[in-house]
Design a protein around this motif. Structure first.
Motif, mmCIF file in Angstrom:
data_model
loop_
_atom_site.group_PDB
_atom_site.id
_atom_site.type_symbol
_atom_site.label_atom_id
_atom_site.label_comp_id
_atom_site.label_asym_id
_atom_site.label_seq_id
_atom_site.Cartn_x
_atom_site.Cartn_y
_atom_site.Cartn_z
ATOM 1 N N LEU A 88 0.828 -1.212 0.000
ATOM 2 C CA LEU A 88 0.000 0.000 0.000
ATOM 3 C C LEU A 88 0.860 1.260 0.000
ATOM 4 O O LEU A 88 0.414 2.322 0.429
ATOM 5 C CB LEU A 88 -0.940 -0.002 1.205
ATOM 6 C CG LEU A 88 -1.993 -1.120 1.219
ATOM 7 C CD1 LEU A 88 -2.816 -1.059 2.495
ATOM 8 C CD2 LEU A 88 -2.889 -1.039 0.000
ATOM 9 N N SER A 89 2.089 1.162 -0.507
ATOM 10 C CA SER A 89 2.954 2.342 -0.549
ATOM 11 C C SER A 89 2.360 3.436 -1.434
ATOM 12 O O SER A 89 2.622 4.610 -1.224
ATOM 13 C CB SER A 89 4.361 1.977 -1.018
ATOM 14 O OG SER A 89 4.327 1.362 -2.283
ATOM 15 N N ASP A 90 1.570 3.047 -2.439
ATOM 16 C CA ASP A 90 0.820 4.001 -3.260
ATOM 17 C C ASP A 90 -0.657 3.645 -3.104
ATOM 18 O O ASP A 90 -1.169 2.786 -3.820
ATOM 19 C CB ASP A 90 1.231 3.912 -4.731
ATOM 20 C CG ASP A 90 0.474 4.904 -5.609
ATOM 21 O OD1 ASP A 90 -0.413 5.632 -5.089
ATOM 22 O OD2 ASP A 90 0.762 4.939 -6.817
ATOM 23 N N PRO A 91 -1.362 4.279 -2.142
ATOM 24 C CA PRO A 91 -2.752 3.913 -1.866
ATOM 25 C C PRO A 91 -3.676 4.030 -3.082
ATOM 26 O O PRO A 91 -4.707 3.366 -3.150
ATOM 27 C CB PRO A 91 -3.178 4.893 -0.771
ATOM 28 C CG PRO A 91 -1.914 5.384 -0.171
ATOM 29 C CD PRO A 91 -0.882 5.325 -1.263
ATOM 30 N N ALA A 92 -3.303 4.858 -4.075
ATOM 31 C CA ALA A 92 -4.125 5.002 -5.267
ATOM 32 C C ALA A 92 -3.969 3.808 -6.196
ATOM 33 O O ALA A 92 -4.800 3.585 -7.068
ATOM 34 C CB ALA A 92 -3.759 6.282 -5.999
ATOM 35 N N ALA A 93 -2.896 3.034 -6.020
ATOM 36 C CA ALA A 93 -2.646 1.873 -6.876
ATOM 37 C C ALA A 93 -2.031 0.752 -6.037
ATOM 38 O O ALA A 93 -0.845 0.450 -6.155
ATOM 39 C CB ALA A 93 -1.709 2.254 -8.027
ATOM 40 N N PRO A 94 -2.842 0.138 -5.146
ATOM 41 C CA PRO A 94 -2.299 -0.921 -4.304
ATOM 42 C C PRO A 94 -1.771 -2.072 -5.149
ATOM 43 O O PRO A 94 -2.271 -2.334 -6.242
ATOM 44 C CB PRO A 94 -3.473 -1.366 -3.445
ATOM 45 C CG PRO A 94 -4.684 -0.752 -4.039
ATOM 46 C CD PRO A 94 -4.248 0.341 -4.953
#
Length: 143
Positions: free
Chosen positions: A132-138
């Motif tokens: 989930l380091s990039d919540p917009a693109a899990p």
């Protein structure tokens, strides 16, 4: 004459027994068995897919002993926040599933699942991690 399922606020085709604690925003699919008789906590924002069975009890020892073992064993289940449980998965008594984990369709969960872990199979085993380091693109990273 058939018996109707008890009313619940989640799905008219789900069987919910006991008094489970179910967090806000959790969705429960049809044809599920949610057994809260031994203590059940389901976190916020979870998706419990159709056909899932969550058990907090077992009568196995009672059965195989010819009822000499008189008890029905019970142990609580804890499911964290934002957990996805795939269709027809089974969660056995005494298990804790960490936040933001994914339980694959048809998996049988017999042991604790760490936070942000993907498990699959019978018995369920870790196969990947949730990123989930990039919540917009899990993402999912294979183990």
């Amino acid at each position: 004459m058939s018996a109707a399922l008890a009313d619940n606020p989640y799905n008219e085709h789900a069987w919910i027994i006991g008094t489970p604690s179910i967090g806000a925003g959790t969705w429960i699919g049809a044809f599920t068995v949610i057994d809260g008789s031994g203590g059940l906590t389901i976190g916020e924002g979870c998706d419990i897919s159709s056909g899932v069975q969550i058990y907090t009890h077992s009568s196995a020892k009672r059965c195989v002993s010819g009822r000499r073992y008189e008890s029905v064993d019970r142990a609580p289940v804890t499911i964290g926040d934002r957990v996805f449980i795939g269709a027809n998965a089974v969660v056995n008594m005494g298990v804790t599933i960490g936040d933001e984990s994914i339980i694959g369709a048809g998996a049988v969960v017999t042991a604790d699942v760490p936070t942000r872990t993907v498990v699959a199979g019978v018995p369920a085993r870790p196969i990947a991690l949730v990123d989930l380091s990039d919540p917009a693109a899990p993402g999912i990273s294979q183990l």
